[in-house]
Design a protein around this motif. Structure first.
Motif, PDB file in Angstrom:
ATOM      1  N   TYR A 169       0.827  -1.141  -0.102  1.00 54.50           N
ATOM      2  CA  TYR A 169      -0.246  -0.110   0.078  1.00 54.50           C
ATOM      3  C   TYR A 169       0.910   1.248  -0.063  1.00 54.50           C
ATOM      4  O   TYR A 169       1.925   1.281   0.585  1.00 54.50           O
ATOM      5  N   VAL A 170       0.249   2.030  -0.776  1.00 55.75           N
ATOM      6  CA  VAL A 170       1.071   3.563  -0.963  1.00 55.75           C
ATOM      7  C   VAL A 170       0.020   4.693  -0.822  1.00 55.75           C
ATOM      8  O   VAL A 170      -1.064   4.367  -1.248  1.00 55.75           O
ATOM      9  N   LEU A 171       0.512   5.852  -0.251  1.00 59.48           N
ATOM     10  CA  LEU A 171      -0.569   6.909  -0.158  1.00 59.48           C
ATOM     11  C   LEU A 171      -0.141   7.807  -1.588  1.00 59.48           C
ATOM     12  O   LEU A 171       1.018   8.195  -1.936  1.00 59.48           O
ATOM     13  N   ALA A 244      -3.424   3.510  -2.177  1.00 63.88           N
ATOM     14  CA  ALA A 244      -3.500   2.561  -3.473  1.00 63.88           C
ATOM     15  C   ALA A 244      -2.446   1.149  -3.206  1.00 63.88           C
ATOM     16  O   ALA A 244      -1.599   1.308  -2.073  1.00 63.88           O
ATOM     17  N   SER A 245      -2.795   0.335  -4.137  1.00 68.98           N
ATOM     18  CA  SER A 245      -1.890  -0.696  -4.237  1.00 68.98           C
ATOM     19  C   SER A 245      -0.802  -0.242  -5.233  1.00 68.98           C
ATOM     20  O   SER A 245      -1.252   0.339  -6.454  1.00 68.98           O
ATOM     21  N   THR A 246       0.126  -0.877  -5.017  1.00 69.47           N
ATOM     22  CA  THR A 246       1.351  -0.754  -6.203  1.00 69.47           C
ATOM     23  C   THR A 246       0.844  -1.385  -7.490  1.00 69.47           C
ATOM     24  O   THR A 246       1.368  -1.011  -8.606  1.00 69.47           O
ATOM     25  N   ALA A 247       0.063  -2.541  -7.356  1.00 69.45           N
ATOM     26  CA  ALA A 247      -0.382  -3.030  -8.611  1.00 69.45           C
ATOM     27  C   ALA A 247      -1.262  -2.269  -9.609  1.00 69.45           C
ATOM     28  O   ALA A 247      -1.445  -2.350 -10.598  1.00 69.45           O
ATOM     29  N   TRP A 248      -1.755  -1.028  -8.819  1.00 71.95           N
ATOM     30  CA  TRP A 248      -2.474  -0.221  -9.780  1.00 71.95           C
ATOM     31  C   TRP A 248      -1.666   0.507 -10.611  1.00 71.95           C
ATOM     32  O   TRP A 248      -2.125   1.167 -11.810  1.00 71.95           O
ATOM     33  N   LEU A 249      -0.660   1.083 -10.130  1.00 73.43           N
ATOM     34  CA  LEU A 249       0.438   2.140 -10.588  1.00 73.43           C
ATOM     35  C   LEU A 249       0.862   1.723 -12.026  1.00 73.43           C
ATOM     36  O   LEU A 249       1.059   2.844 -12.964  1.00 73.43           O
ATOM     37  N   ALA A 259       2.276  12.372  -5.776  1.00 70.96           N
ATOM     38  CA  ALA A 259       3.228  11.370  -5.605  1.00 70.96           C
ATOM     39  C   ALA A 259       2.762  10.313  -4.693  1.00 70.96           C
ATOM     40  O   ALA A 259       1.663  10.288  -4.187  1.00 70.96           O
ATOM     41  N   ALA A 260       3.508   9.192  -4.659  1.00 70.46           N
ATOM     42  CA  ALA A 260       3.256   7.890  -4.114  1.00 70.46           C
ATOM     43  C   ALA A 260       4.397   7.586  -2.979  1.00 70.46           C
ATOM     44  O   ALA A 260       5.326   7.794  -3.561  1.00 70.46           O
ATOM     45  N   ARG A 261       3.901   7.493  -1.908  1.00 72.83           N
ATOM     46  CA  ARG A 261       4.955   7.326  -0.838  1.00 72.83           C
ATOM     47  C   ARG A 261       4.128   6.004  -0.063  1.00 72.83           C
ATOM     48  O   ARG A 261       3.238   5.717   0.347  1.00 72.83           O
ATOM     49  N   PRO A 262       5.373   4.901   0.104  1.00 71.96           N
ATOM     50  CA  PRO A 262       4.939   3.615   0.898  1.00 71.96           C
ATOM     51  C   PRO A 262       4.068   3.868   2.243  1.00 71.96           C
ATOM     52  O   PRO A 262       4.728   4.807   3.012  1.00 71.96           O
ATOM     53  N   LYS A 304       9.437  -4.893  -8.872  1.00 76.15           N
ATOM     54  CA  LYS A 304      10.433  -4.279  -9.831  1.00 76.15           C
ATOM     55  C   LYS A 304      10.057  -2.845 -10.433  1.00 76.15           C
ATOM     56  O   LYS A 304      10.710  -2.009 -10.425  1.00 76.15           O
ATOM     57  N   TRP A 305       8.627  -2.654 -10.999  1.00 80.81           N
ATOM     58  CA  TRP A 305       8.193  -1.665 -11.323  1.00 80.81           C
ATOM     59  C   TRP A 305       8.087  -0.556 -10.377  1.00 80.81           C
ATOM     60  O   TRP A 305       8.768   0.721 -10.630  1.00 80.81           O
ATOM     61  N   TRP A 306       7.789  -0.812  -9.061  1.00 79.46           N
ATOM     62  CA  TRP A 306       7.445   0.109  -8.050  1.00 79.46           C
ATOM     63  C   TRP A 306       9.064   0.587  -7.766  1.00 79.46           C
ATOM     64  O   TRP A 306       9.426   1.666  -7.404  1.00 79.46           O
ATOM     65  N   GLU A 307      10.121  -0.630  -7.333  1.00 71.55           N
ATOM     66  CA  GLU A 307      11.277  -0.122  -6.930  1.00 71.55           C
ATOM     67  C   GLU A 307      11.799   0.788  -8.146  1.00 71.55           C
ATOM     68  O   GLU A 307      12.704   1.775  -7.880  1.00 71.55           O
TER      69      GLU A 307
END
Length: 312
Positions: A169-171, A244-249, A259-262, A304-307
């Motif tokens: 999850y990320v904000l 959000a879930s990082t799977a959305w991004l 921006a997205a922050r964990p 990997k995408w998120w990183e």
């Protein structure tokens, strides 16, 4: 009792069960209402029972009728599987894969469907956003071939599951907010924002509520919706935020100016997977979807995408 029950009559019966209205069921089957009504009465005559409770309009099914609907679901599902299997023997799969996906898994569904269609170019896919509980019901009623849902204590019974990824999850919030400069965001910190969240009927919302409760955070969303797209729509040109879930991004990205922050992780990350009915013989379409799910390491691809997106 006659034994010449027609598949077409069972198709009409299932349309009536789905629509609960003769006119809408007839339209769904592309026939006139009298044609559908006559077919249902013929089915009743052939089986020697009353299936439909009739008044001025459709009033439901008799006890025997509900049992016939259950058998019809199985029979039509097996018919479709037979036809799909024959197509497979000819070297192709032409069926439509019917997939129910929880809202948070819809943005990740193209990873699965794209590979499925690459392997089966004559097939098609139909995606429907459903709650985890509705996925369980529709699987049991043979209305869908597979579900993309949480693999937890609410997972459908009698199913086979393949884990695809685990939610992180990320904000997603305006970049200039003070808490967006932190490497991690606390749930109590996010609770003070104007949050857009999925409705409480969704499993994702119940998971996020539990994370809020872990920090004794009290919050009240300003917008609740039943789809991820609707959440994103309410972020545009606003000071609102969402978790959000990082799977959305990979599919939806991050809105301009955001921006997205964990988020701080409490407990294990919830698993999302592909679920199909655990039955023999296995559904041809379901088996093809399972083969795709087993071959792809979707979790690693999303991580990997998120990183990569957050590097530097």
């Amino acid at each position: 009792m006659a034994s010449d029950v027609l598949f077409q009559h069972l198709d009409y019966l299932l349309a009536l069960a789905a629509e609960r209205h003769f006119g809408r069921a007839a339209a769904r089957c592309h026939v006139s209402q009298p044609t559908l009504s006559v077919a249902i009465r013929r089915l009743e005559k052939d089986l020697g029972i009353v299936i439909v409770q009739r008044g001025h309009r459709f009033e439901g099914f008799t006890e025997e009728g509900r049992r016939v609907v259950t058998w019809a679901q199985r029979i039509i599902a097996e018919r479709d599987e037979m036809l799909a299997d024959l197509e497979r023997m000819r070297g192709r799969l032409t069926a439509t894969a019917r997939i129910g996906a929880i809202p948070t898994a819809v943005p990740a569904s193209p990873f699965v469907t794209t590979e499925f269609l690459r392997r089966n170019p004559d097939a098609a896919v139909r995606i429907e956003a459903l709650s985890s509980r509705e996925i369980a019901r529709q699987l049991a009623d043979f209305e869908i071939d597979a579900g993309l849902t949480y693999l937890d204590d609410e997972a459908p019974p009698g199913t086979r599951a393949v884990e695809l990824y685990r939610e992180r999850y990320v904000l997603v919030a305006p970049t200039d907010l003070d808490l967006m400069s932190a490497p991690e965001v606390s749930w109590s910190g996010a609770a003070g924002l104007e949050l857009c969240m999925l409705t409480t009927t969704m499993r994702n919302r119940r998971i996020l509520d539990a994370n809020m409760a872990a920090e004794s955070a009290q919050y009240r969303p300003v917008v609740e919706a039943d789809s991820v797209d609707a959440l994103y729509a309410h972020l545009a040109n606003s000071r609102r935020a969402t978790i959000a879930s990082t799977a959305w991004l990979p599919q939806l990205g991050v809105p301009p100016g955001f921006a997205a922050r964990p988020m701080v992780q409490h407990g294990p990350r919830p698993a999302i997977g592909l679920v199909v009915l655990d039955r023999m013989p296995a559904s041809i379409v379901a088996a093809a979807l399972v083969a795709v799910a087993e071959d792809m390491d979707l979790g690693a691809r999303i991580d990997k995408w998120w990183e990569s997106a957050t590097a530097g």
